[in-house]
Design a protein around this motif. Structure first.
Motif, PDB file in Angstrom:
ATOM      1  N   ASP A 152     -19.415 -11.362   7.962  1.00  0.00           N
ATOM      2  CA  ASP A 152     -18.940  -9.829   7.193  1.00  0.00           C
ATOM      3  C   ASP A 152     -17.720  -9.276   6.896  1.00  0.00           C
ATOM      4  OD1 ASP A 152     -17.324  -9.541  10.041  1.00  0.00           O
ATOM      5  OD2 ASP A 152     -18.542  -7.825  10.896  1.00  0.00           O
ATOM      6  N   PHE A 153     -17.334  -9.837   7.358  1.00  0.00           N
ATOM      7  CA  PHE A 153     -15.130  -9.516   6.610  1.00  0.00           C
ATOM      8  C   PHE A 153     -15.217  -9.667   5.454  1.00  0.00           C
ATOM      9  CE2 PHE A 153     -14.586 -13.484   8.580  1.00  0.00           C
ATOM     10  CZ  PHE A 153     -13.749 -14.071   8.276  1.00  0.00           C
ATOM     11  N   LEU A 154     -16.456 -10.667   5.283  1.00  0.00           N
ATOM     12  CA  LEU A 154     -16.038 -11.132   3.883  1.00  0.00           C
ATOM     13  C   LEU A 154     -16.784 -10.262   2.292  1.00  0.00           C
ATOM     14  CD1 LEU A 154     -16.332 -15.330   4.265  1.00  0.00           C
ATOM     15  CD2 LEU A 154     -14.365 -13.891   4.194  1.00  0.00           C
ATOM     16  N   TYR A 155     -17.385  -9.368   2.688  1.00  0.00           N
ATOM     17  CA  TYR A 155     -18.369  -8.506   1.806  1.00  0.00           C
ATOM     18  C   TYR A 155     -18.075  -8.375   1.002  1.00  0.00           C
ATOM     19  CZ  TYR A 155     -22.630  -9.425   5.263  1.00  0.00           C
ATOM     20  OH  TYR A 155     -23.052 -10.170   6.170  1.00  0.00           O
ATOM     21  N   ASP A 156     -16.752  -7.310   1.326  1.00  0.00           N
ATOM     22  CA  ASP A 156     -15.259  -6.943   0.413  1.00  0.00           C
ATOM     23  C   ASP A 156     -14.591  -7.918   0.311  1.00  0.00           C
ATOM     24  OD1 ASP A 156     -14.019  -4.979  -1.263  1.00  0.00           O
ATOM     25  OD2 ASP A 156     -13.951  -3.608   0.026  1.00  0.00           O
ATOM     26  N   ILE A 157     -14.265  -8.534  -0.266  1.00  0.00           N
ATOM     27  CA  ILE A 157     -12.707  -9.956  -0.647  1.00  0.00           C
ATOM     28  C   ILE A 157     -11.237  -8.489  -0.409  1.00  0.00           C
ATOM     29  CG2 ILE A 157     -11.130 -11.125  -1.754  1.00  0.00           C
ATOM     30  CD1 ILE A 157     -13.789 -11.670   0.306  1.00  0.00           C
ATOM     31  N   SER A 158     -11.931  -7.797  -1.402  1.00  0.00           N
ATOM     32  CA  SER A 158     -10.230  -7.478  -1.734  1.00  0.00           C
ATOM     33  C   SER A 158      -9.755  -5.807  -1.067  1.00  0.00           C
ATOM     34  CB  SER A 158     -10.882  -5.723  -3.306  1.00  0.00           C
ATOM     35  OG  SER A 158     -11.539  -4.926  -2.253  1.00  0.00           O
ATOM     36  N   SER A 159     -10.787  -5.423   0.396  1.00  0.00           N
ATOM     37  CA  SER A 159      -9.849  -4.726   1.299  1.00  0.00           C
ATOM     38  C   SER A 159      -9.187  -5.546   2.710  1.00  0.00           C
ATOM     39  CB  SER A 159     -11.600  -4.454   2.276  1.00  0.00           C
ATOM     40  OG  SER A 159     -12.103  -5.392   2.486  1.00  0.00           O
ATOM     41  N   LEU A 160      -9.443  -7.422   2.519  1.00  0.00           N
ATOM     42  CA  LEU A 160      -8.597  -7.888   3.302  1.00  0.00           C
ATOM     43  C   LEU A 160      -7.005  -7.713   3.129  1.00  0.00           C
ATOM     44  CD1 LEU A 160     -10.081 -11.272   2.723  1.00  0.00           C
ATOM     45  CD2 LEU A 160     -10.716  -9.723   4.836  1.00  0.00           C
ATOM     46  N   LYS A 161      -6.731  -7.517   1.473  1.00  0.00           N
ATOM     47  CA  LYS A 161      -5.523  -7.297   1.931  1.00  0.00           C
ATOM     48  C   LYS A 161      -4.418  -6.417   2.418  1.00  0.00           C
ATOM     49  CE  LYS A 161      -5.501  -4.417  -2.300  1.00  0.00           C
ATOM     50  NZ  LYS A 161      -6.979  -4.296  -2.791  1.00  0.00           N
ATOM     51  N   ASP A 162      -5.137  -4.958   2.449  1.00  0.00           N
ATOM     52  CA  ASP A 162      -4.784  -4.244   3.304  1.00  0.00           C
ATOM     53  C   ASP A 162      -4.892  -3.948   4.362  1.00  0.00           C
ATOM     54  OD1 ASP A 162      -3.871  -2.767   0.980  1.00  0.00           O
ATOM     55  OD2 ASP A 162      -6.553  -1.952   0.553  1.00  0.00           O
ATOM     56  N   ILE A 163      -4.991  -4.684   5.539  1.00  0.00           N
ATOM     57  CA  ILE A 163      -5.981  -5.148   6.542  1.00  0.00           C
ATOM     58  C   ILE A 163      -4.919  -6.527   7.342  1.00  0.00           C
ATOM     59  CG2 ILE A 163      -7.480  -5.666   8.441  1.00  0.00           C
ATOM     60  CD1 ILE A 163      -9.508  -4.380   6.041  1.00  0.00           C
ATOM     61  N   PRO A 164      -3.902  -6.196   8.311  1.00  0.00           N
ATOM     62  CA  PRO A 164      -2.887  -6.791   8.941  1.00  0.00           C
ATOM     63  C   PRO A 164      -3.697  -7.677   9.783  1.00  0.00           C
ATOM     64  CG  PRO A 164      -3.290  -4.651   9.978  1.00  0.00           C
ATOM     65  CD  PRO A 164      -4.600  -4.533   8.989  1.00  0.00           C
ATOM     66  N   ARG A 165      -2.944  -8.807   9.632  1.00  0.00           N
ATOM     67  CA  ARG A 165      -3.329 -10.473   9.811  1.00  0.00           C
ATOM     68  C   ARG A 165      -4.014 -10.640  11.505  1.00  0.00           C
ATOM     69  NH1 ARG A 165      -1.608 -14.840   7.163  1.00  0.00           N
ATOM     70  NH2 ARG A 165      -1.674 -17.002   8.598  1.00  0.00           N
ATOM     71  N   ASP A 166      -3.684  -9.973  11.972  1.00  0.00           N
ATOM     72  CA  ASP A 166      -3.890  -9.993  13.599  1.00  0.00           C
ATOM     73  C   ASP A 166      -5.411  -9.613  13.612  1.00  0.00           C
ATOM     74  OD1 ASP A 166      -2.554  -7.693  13.243  1.00  0.00           O
ATOM     75  OD2 ASP A 166      -2.355  -7.518  15.204  1.00  0.00           O
ATOM     76  N   VAL A 167      -5.688  -8.315  13.477  1.00  0.00           N
ATOM     77  CA  VAL A 167      -6.959  -8.405  12.737  1.00  0.00           C
ATOM     78  C   VAL A 167      -8.412  -9.068  12.831  1.00  0.00           C
ATOM     79  CG1 VAL A 167      -8.683  -6.539  12.221  1.00  0.00           C
ATOM     80  CG2 VAL A 167      -6.183  -6.188  12.986  1.00  0.00           C
ATOM     81  N   HIS A 168      -7.631  -9.576  11.089  1.00  0.00           N
ATOM     82  CA  HIS A 168      -8.588 -10.749  11.134  1.00  0.00           C
ATOM     83  C   HIS A 168      -8.036 -12.099  11.859  1.00  0.00           C
ATOM     84  CE1 HIS A 168     -11.430  -8.072   8.919  1.00  0.00           C
ATOM     85  NE2 HIS A 168     -10.821  -7.819   8.550  1.00  0.00           N
ATOM     86  N   SER A 169      -7.651 -12.707  13.057  1.00  0.00           N
ATOM     87  CA  SER A 169      -7.181 -13.831  13.341  1.00  0.00           C
ATOM     88  C   SER A 169      -8.546 -14.183  13.463  1.00  0.00           C
ATOM     89  CB  SER A 169      -6.288 -14.077  13.738  1.00  0.00           C
ATOM     90  OG  SER A 169      -5.818 -12.939  15.312  1.00  0.00           O
TER      91      SER A 169
END
Length: 216
Positions: A152-169
């Motif tokens: 699900d976190f890949l549905y909007d790739i562009s949003s990843l740049k604004d999310i802290p790294r540890d959140v999606h680790s």
């Protein structure tokens, strides 16, 4: 012999019970067909599929009522009138297996069989049919939710740049485990870095299909 069989079948399909079953099946298959075609669209992702299947399941759950059953019978009678059928009563043999409540205690007797033809038709055909459909949709929903938890976190790739790294680790680690094979292991940290870079290049909200085209 063939003529006799044809006449027998013609007489059978004139039964009001058979006509009512056709009306019910038409509505069921209409909803299933619309959802099925939507799920096959290349623009439909897992989140969209979950939403559509959940709404379809809710529709059939809400249809499992006395009022909805009566509405089908009313529509059947209107159709029967157009076809000039004389007998508009529920009857005949119901082939669906009779539903029984599981026994809770040994001293209790077996469930009494439903003797009223209309009530029997409702329980053994209509409710039985909806129970099968709802259970099938629920199984499909569970499967899709499992896939969605991983992607699900890949549905909007562009949003990843604004999310802290540890959140999606943890999600990246799980995804790399799913995608790895015997010949090549994916490194979750490297995957995270590459997708972060990609998130700065793609247009916000373009979706997975367009993102894949961008990569190609």
């Amino acid at each position: 012999m063939t003529t006799h069989e044809a006449k027998s079948l013609a007489n059978l399909i004139k039964y009001y019970t058979f006509l009512s079953s056709l009306v019910i099946w038409y509505d069921v298959l209409l909803h299933i067909n619309v959802v099925s075609k939507s799920l096959q669209s290349i623009t439909t992702d897992v989140s969209d599929a979950i939403c559509m299947i959940r709404k379809t399941k809710e529709y059939f759950e809400k249809s499992r009522t006395e009022d909805k059953f009566k509405s089908y019978l009313i529509n059947s009678k209107e159709l029967a009138s157009e076809l000039e059928l004389e007998d508009m009563t529920i009857g005949g043999t119901i082939t669906a297996r009779r539903w029984k409540k599981p026994k809770q205690f040994t001293y209790k007797g077996e469930d009494e069989p439903v003797r009223d033809p209309k009530q029997r038709y409702k329980v053994e055909f209509y409710f039985h049919l909806l129970d099968i459909i709802i259970a099938s949709l629920d199984e499909r929903l569970t499967q899709l939710k499992s896939h969605s938890d991983s992607f699900d976190f890949l549905y909007d790739i562009s949003s990843l740049k604004d999310i802290p790294r540890d959140v999606h680790s943890k999600k990246f680690s799980k995804l790399s485990t799913i995608l790895q094979d015997d010949s090549k292991d994916l490194n979750s940290d490297k995957l995270c870095d590459e997708l972060k870079v990609l998130s700065t290049l793609v247009t916000p909200g373009i979706g997975l299909a367009e993102t894949l085209k961008f990569i190609e």
